[in-house]
Design a protein around this motif. Structure first.
Motif, mmCIF file in Angstrom:
data_model
loop_
_atom_site.group_PDB
_atom_site.id
_atom_site.type_symbol
_atom_site.label_atom_id
_atom_site.label_comp_id
_atom_site.label_asym_id
_atom_site.label_seq_id
_atom_site.Cartn_x
_atom_site.Cartn_y
_atom_site.Cartn_z
ATOM 1 N N GLN A 275 64.682 56.946 43.407
ATOM 2 C CA GLN A 275 63.821 56.395 42.352
ATOM 3 C C GLN A 275 64.637 55.548 41.378
ATOM 4 O O GLN A 275 64.203 54.479 40.943
ATOM 5 C CB GLN A 275 63.121 57.546 41.619
ATOM 6 N N TYR A 276 65.842 56.019 41.063
ATOM 7 C CA TYR A 276 66.723 55.273 40.164
ATOM 8 C C TYR A 276 67.135 53.944 40.800
ATOM 9 O O TYR A 276 67.176 52.902 40.142
ATOM 10 C CB TYR A 276 67.956 56.114 39.837
ATOM 11 N N THR A 277 67.427 53.994 42.109
ATOM 12 C CA THR A 277 67.780 52.769 42.831
ATOM 13 C C THR A 277 66.632 51.777 42.799
ATOM 14 O O THR A 277 66.828 50.570 42.619
ATOM 15 C CB THR A 277 68.159 53.103 44.288
ATOM 16 N N CYS A 278 65.423 52.295 42.993
ATOM 17 C CA CYS A 278 64.219 51.453 42.922
ATOM 18 C C CYS A 278 64.112 50.768 41.560
ATOM 19 O O CYS A 278 63.828 49.569 41.472
ATOM 20 C CB CYS A 278 62.980 52.311 43.139
ATOM 21 N N GLU A 279 64.325 51.555 40.512
ATOM 22 C CA GLU A 279 64.218 51.014 39.153
ATOM 23 C C GLU A 279 65.258 49.914 38.926
ATOM 24 O O GLU A 279 64.960 48.898 38.286
ATOM 25 C CB GLU A 279 64.403 52.143 38.126
ATOM 26 N N GLU A 280 66.463 50.108 39.453
ATOM 27 C CA GLU A 280 67.496 49.083 39.303
ATOM 28 C C GLU A 280 67.085 47.788 40.001
ATOM 29 O O GLU A 280 67.288 46.686 39.477
ATOM 30 C CB GLU A 280 68.819 49.590 39.892
ATOM 31 N N LEU A 281 66.503 47.930 41.195
ATOM 32 C CA LEU A 281 66.075 46.732 41.937
ATOM 33 C C LEU A 281 64.940 46.012 41.211
ATOM 34 O O LEU A 281 64.903 44.780 41.156
ATOM 35 C CB LEU A 281 65.626 47.132 43.346
#
Length: 362
Positions: A275-281
């Protein structure tokens, strides 16, 4: 001619001779490598070696070289003005020799030729203190020697489970668990050796108790999300970890809840990372819109390469772990099967953020 068993009687004096000359140390390493070759090619060699007090000679030389390497570290600290936090990555001739000596003893111990009472013989030679010294200072001895020391402990327990009480009184099991929790040696060998060591400790109920008290199962699985272990866990190491967990829980039903809880917590953590990776993207995409897409495609790709590969490999490592973990039946009844189904469904939604970006993953 190379397989002539009489060569053993020529090699033993070389092992007994201590030397400060590094050229002579290198010769000793070659002799140990020859001994290893003999043992691999002829079943009678280990018997001849042990009949001639080879184990005692070997363990004494292991202790000598362990002390020598530690003294080199102390000298370097004085010469360079470094403190104890410094990492010592330089391998010397003595590291090569100790490497080979530990390999030999790991070949010998499982062989039926050594007979009974091996644990008491090893304790008389203070092998437990040697292991403790190595596992408490992996930066001095290096990743491979550190892993061999943990494997040696596991092997000692496995060949004579009845001697657990003797080993427990040396404090070695607790020191091994402490090393697993604190040393974080970034190698696949360390991870595999640690799994074997935990399994060996759990042969005894006292061992299960300290593994549970120290929350070791949670520690082992936490490695799957740590940056330094992403590369060591790639390939078969994650599968080995999953298989070891499966075997541990099947053999020790009292540990099932702890094992399943640790695995569930691991999946939850990976989902949060996703989820954090998604937010960064998404943040990257929004910045591109604000900047009117001034960045060219190559620059955008480079920015995403900072984010995607790390999570991609964590996810792959988790998949390999879970596949091996569930390869043989593990009861989910006490934990709650529905809870597992729900979190696995959540996990299945994570790869969607990666599939469109496969060209970014090395």
């Amino acid at each position: 001619a190379v397989l002539n068993p009489s060569l053993v009687s020529n090699i033993l004096p070389i092992l007994q001779k201590e030397s400060e000359n590094l050229d002579e140390v290198a010769v000793t390493t070659k002799a140990v490598e020859l001994l290893k070759l003999l043992m691999e090619k002829s079943d009678s060699i280990i018997q001849i070696f042990t009949d001639n007090d080879g184990i005692e000679v070997l363990t004494r030389r292991i202790k000598v070289e362990t002390d020598n390497i530690y003294e080199i570290k102390d000298d370097q600290m004085v010469d360079d003005g470094q403190d104890e936090e410094r990492e010592y990555n330089t391998r010397t001739e003595r590291h090569e020799l100790l490497d080979s000596l530990l390999e030999i003893i790991l070949i010998i111990l499982p062989d039926p030729a050594i007979g009974g009472g091996i644990v008491s013989r090893l304790m008389q030679e203070e092998t437990h203190n040697v292991i403790i010294r190595i596992i408490n200072d992996w930066r001095v001895y290096g990743q491979m020697i550190h892993s061999y020391a943990i494997s040696l402990f596991a092997e000692i327990l496995q060949i004579e489970p009845s001697s657990y009480r003797v080993i427990y009184e040396t404090g070695l099991p607790k020191e091994i668990l402490k090393a697993i929790k604190e040393s974080h040696t970034p190698s696949s060998e360390f991870l595999c050796a640690s799994c074997n060591a935990v399994g060996s400790i759990c042969i005894n109920k006292d061992g299960i108790k300290i593994v549970t008290e120290e929350n070791i199962l949670e520690t082992l699985l936490s490695f799957l999300t740590e940056d330094i272990f992403i590369t060591p866990l790639r390939g078969e190491t994650s599968s080995i970890l999953g298989g070891a967990f499966n075997e541990l829980l099947r053999h020790h039903p009292e540990m099932v809840m702890d094992g399943l809880t640790a695995s569930y917590n691991l999946i939850e953590k990976v989902i949060k990372l996703g989820q954090y990776t998604c937010e960064e993207l998404i943040d990257m995409e929004e910045k591109e819109l604000v900047n009117n897409n001034n960045n060219n495609e190559e620059e955008k790709k480079e920015e995403k390469k900072e984010v995607i590969p790390k999570f991609y490999h964590i996810l792959n490592n988790l998949g390999s772990f879970l596949e091996a973990f569930f390869s043989q039946e593990v009861s989910l009844n006490k934990f709650g099967a529905k809870k597992w189904i729900d979190i696995m469904l959540d996990l299945l939604g994570i790869p969607a953020i990666i599939t469109a970006e496969e060209d970014l993953v090395p």
